[in-house]
Design a protein around this motif. Structure first.
Motif, PDB file in Angstrom:
ATOM      1  N   LEU A  73      31.752  43.122  34.885  1.00 31.03           N
ATOM      2  CA  LEU A  73      32.655  43.435  33.689  1.00 31.03           C
ATOM      3  C   LEU A  73      34.048  42.904  33.927  1.00 31.03           C
ATOM      4  N   ALA A  74      34.648  42.784  35.102  1.00 33.00           N
ATOM      5  CA  ALA A  74      36.005  42.750  34.960  1.00 33.00           C
ATOM      6  C   ALA A  74      36.485  42.028  35.602  1.00 33.00           C
ATOM      7  N   MET A  75      35.608  40.193  35.261  1.00 33.30           N
ATOM      8  CA  MET A  75      35.713  39.064  35.891  1.00 33.30           C
ATOM      9  C   MET A  75      36.276  38.694  35.017  1.00 33.30           C
ATOM     10  N   PRO A  76      37.453  37.376  34.998  1.00 31.06           N
ATOM     11  CA  PRO A  76      37.847  37.328  33.789  1.00 31.06           C
ATOM     12  C   PRO A  76      37.012  35.984  33.761  1.00 31.06           C
ATOM     13  N   GLN A  77      36.879  35.387  32.612  1.00 29.77           N
ATOM     14  CA  GLN A  77      35.944  34.400  32.404  1.00 29.77           C
ATOM     15  C   GLN A  77      36.461  32.792  32.726  1.00 29.77           C
ATOM     16  N   GLU A  78      37.628  32.337  32.406  1.00 37.58           N
ATOM     17  CA  GLU A  78      38.740  31.005  32.355  1.00 37.58           C
ATOM     18  C   GLU A  78      38.120  30.258  33.539  1.00 37.58           C
ATOM     19  N   PRO A  79      38.167  31.102  35.305  1.00 35.39           N
ATOM     20  CA  PRO A  79      37.362  30.118  35.962  1.00 35.39           C
ATOM     21  C   PRO A  79      35.790  29.605  35.907  1.00 35.39           C
TER      22      PRO A  79
ATOM     23  N   ARG B 192      32.149  25.327  34.773  1.00 37.63           N
ATOM     24  CA  ARG B 192      30.754  25.210  33.868  1.00 37.63           C
ATOM     25  C   ARG B 192      31.483  23.417  32.977  1.00 37.63           C
ATOM     26  N   VAL B 193      32.416  23.438  32.800  1.00 41.05           N
ATOM     27  CA  VAL B 193      33.409  21.912  32.477  1.00 41.05           C
ATOM     28  C   VAL B 193      33.665  21.038  33.757  1.00 41.05           C
ATOM     29  N   ASP B 194      33.976  21.483  34.236  1.00 42.26           N
ATOM     30  CA  ASP B 194      34.310  20.908  35.746  1.00 42.26           C
ATOM     31  C   ASP B 194      32.895  19.804  35.971  1.00 42.26           C
ATOM     32  N   GLY B 195      31.389  20.284  35.170  1.00 44.78           N
ATOM     33  CA  GLY B 195      29.808  20.003  35.908  1.00 44.78           C
ATOM     34  C   GLY B 195      29.329  20.959  37.000  1.00 44.78           C
ATOM     35  N   CYS B 196      29.927  21.801  37.346  1.00 50.47           N
ATOM     36  CA  CYS B 196      29.106  22.768  38.670  1.00 50.47           C
ATOM     37  C   CYS B 196      27.651  23.619  37.672  1.00 50.47           C
ATOM     38  N   THR B 197      26.830  23.278  38.205  1.00 42.14           N
ATOM     39  CA  THR B 197      25.491  24.084  38.210  1.00 42.14           C
ATOM     40  C   THR B 197      25.585  25.405  38.172  1.00 42.14           C
ATOM     41  N   PRO B 198      24.499  26.117  37.517  1.00 41.77           N
ATOM     42  CA  PRO B 198      24.848  27.591  37.557  1.00 41.77           C
ATOM     43  C   PRO B 198      24.616  28.333  38.827  1.00 41.77           C
ATOM     44  N   TRP B 199      23.894  27.604  39.499  1.00 42.25           N
ATOM     45  CA  TRP B 199      24.106  28.273  40.678  1.00 42.25           C
ATOM     46  C   TRP B 199      25.114  28.322  41.964  1.00 42.25           C
ATOM     47  N   GLN B 200      25.966  26.798  41.373  1.00 41.74           N
ATOM     48  CA  GLN B 200      27.092  26.232  41.780  1.00 41.74           C
ATOM     49  C   GLN B 200      28.416  27.540  41.394  1.00 41.74           C
TER      50      GLN B 200
ATOM     51  N   ARG C 163      27.637  30.952  43.432  1.00 34.25           N
ATOM     52  CA  ARG C 163      28.092  30.593  44.556  1.00 34.25           C
ATOM     53  C   ARG C 163      29.704  30.197  45.020  1.00 34.25           C
ATOM     54  N   TYR C 164      30.372  30.117  44.167  1.00 35.53           N
ATOM     55  CA  TYR C 164      31.700  29.818  44.625  1.00 35.53           C
ATOM     56  C   TYR C 164      32.759  30.628  43.813  1.00 35.53           C
ATOM     57  N   VAL C 165      32.026  30.896  42.719  1.00 36.02           N
ATOM     58  CA  VAL C 165      33.180  31.758  41.920  1.00 36.02           C
ATOM     59  C   VAL C 165      33.001  32.708  41.978  1.00 36.02           C
ATOM     60  N   THR C 166      31.663  33.341  40.983  1.00 31.15           N
ATOM     61  CA  THR C 166      31.109  34.949  40.683  1.00 31.15           C
ATOM     62  C   THR C 166      31.314  35.586  41.748  1.00 31.15           C
ATOM     63  N   TRP C 167      30.656  35.386  42.926  1.00 28.16           N
ATOM     64  CA  TRP C 167      30.317  35.981  43.637  1.00 28.16           C
ATOM     65  C   TRP C 167      31.579  36.423  44.744  1.00 28.16           C
ATOM     66  N   PRO C 168      32.145  35.272  45.095  1.00 31.41           N
ATOM     67  CA  PRO C 168      33.024  35.852  46.054  1.00 31.41           C
ATOM     68  C   PRO C 168      33.940  37.178  45.132  1.00 31.41           C
ATOM     69  N   PHE C 169      33.738  36.412  43.468  1.00 27.48           N
ATOM     70  CA  PHE C 169      34.571  38.409  43.242  1.00 27.48           C
ATOM     71  C   PHE C 169      33.859  39.249  42.965  1.00 27.48           C
ATOM     72  N   LEU C 170      32.699  38.869  43.309  1.00 27.71           N
ATOM     73  CA  LEU C 170      32.032  40.220  43.351  1.00 27.71           C
ATOM     74  C   LEU C 170      31.888  40.986  44.178  1.00 27.71           C
ATOM     75  N   MET C 171      32.503  40.440  45.747  1.00 23.02           N
ATOM     76  CA  MET C 171      32.099  40.616  47.033  1.00 23.02           C
ATOM     77  C   MET C 171      32.628  41.705  47.549  1.00 23.02           C
ATOM     78  N   PRO C 172      33.812  41.748  46.762  1.00 24.78           N
ATOM     79  CA  PRO C 172      34.477  43.160  47.036  1.00 24.78           C
ATOM     80  C   PRO C 172      33.233  44.694  46.238  1.00 24.78           C
TER      81      PRO C 172
END
Length: 297
Positions: free
Chosen positions: A181-187, A192-200, A203-212
């Motif tokens: 809920l606190a995560m900004p949606q811009e990244p 998605r605009v850059d063509g990343c799959t949901p898993w990518q 893996r590289y955007v959502t999970w690093p933010f959730l790790m703390p």
């Protein structure tokens, strides 16, 4: 006398007295008793100094280290599965279109039960004669005989793990949901605009933010599991043949069933040191995750 004490100290004096009487004095007394052969049946033994005899005995006691290894195994299994299930629950609730408040409330429901009640609940469910698990498995034709969940040592530890995971997965789910809920949606949108799959994207955007948030939950739960007592006491009482004996059930048995309070307090302090080691490890991971987020975000 009180005129010489500065007003701030004078105002804090009642709280200091209470902390000394309730926290510091019992802590120092228990630390002192760990260096004595204190037995509940022999009060005078509290005043006999034994040095490091209790700690030396523990270091060569295979029963204690077996209990320690079982605690580490339970901690490893429970933490990983709770994080996995909590992450899944949090993402499902976050994706829900309707009823988010009701889902968040339902997600917190297992936390409302006391560990004693959870222990009785799962002891009944895993009962080999009238338990819900065996009845369900036999009704589905998956087995033709009752499975001794709480009698076989390995199965009993599995049953305890299930009870721990059920009761505390919501800790991970709530904290990870707070991160979502606190995560900004811009990244995320940029990925998605850059063509990343949901898993990518995950893996590289959502999970690093959730790790703390995950490491905070791990810190809380590692301390809970390291001092697990209630559920194990109710479900198996450390049996069969001590196959589910954990550190704090062993401490309780040594202190009250065997009346060896000095030895039990020495075990407790070794357990506390081990818990501090786990806490320091997770806090370092938390600091590294925050540093990574600060650099990337």
């Amino acid at each position: 006398m009180f005129r010489k004490i500065s007003p701030p100290v004078l105002l804090l004096l009642p709280a200091i007295i209470v902390l000394v009487a309730v926290v510091l004095f019992p802590l120092l007394l228990s630390l002192y008793s760990s260096f004595t052969p204190f037995r509940l049946t022999k009060p005078a033994s509290l005043f006999v100094w034994a040095g490091f005899r209790n700690y030396q005995r523990i270091l060569t006691d295979w029963v204690f280290w077996a209990a320690f290894l079982r605690t580490v195994v339970l901690l490893t299994i429970a933490l990983n599965l709770e994080m996995l299930f909590g992450l899944g629950l949090a993402m499902l609730v976050n994706k829900a279109t309707y009823g988010k408040r009701a889902l968040r409330t339902a997600m917190m429901f297992p936390m409302m039960f006391s560990p004693v009640l959870v222990g009785f609940q799962f002891k009944f469910m895993f009962n080999d004669n009238v338990g819900l698990i065996n009845n369900a498995l036999q009704s589905l034709g998956l087995t033709d005989q009752a499975i001794p969940w709480l009698i076989d040592g390995n199965l009993a530890l599995f049953a305890i793990s299930v009870a721990e995971i059920w009761s505390s997965t919501s800790v991970f789910a709530i904290l990870i949901l707070a991160g979502l809920l606190a995560m900004p949606q811009e990244p995320v949108e940029a990925a998605r605009v850059d063509g990343c799959t949901p898993w990518q994207t995950f893996r590289y955007v959502t999970w690093p933010f959730l790790m703390p948030f995950a490491y905070i939950a791990m810190t809380i739960r590692s301390l809970d599991i390291a001092r697990a007592y209630d559920i194990v006491k109710i479900m198996t009482d450390g049996g069969p043949a001590r196959r589910t004996e954990l550190i704090w059930t062993l401490v309780g048995r040594t202190a009250y069933a065997d009346a060896q309070m000095g030895l039990a307090t020495a075990m407790a302090y070794i357990s506390i040191i081990l818990s501090i080691v786990f806490t320091i490890y997770f806090f370092r991971k938390l600091a590294a995750a925050r540093t990574q987020i600060g650099a990337e975000w």
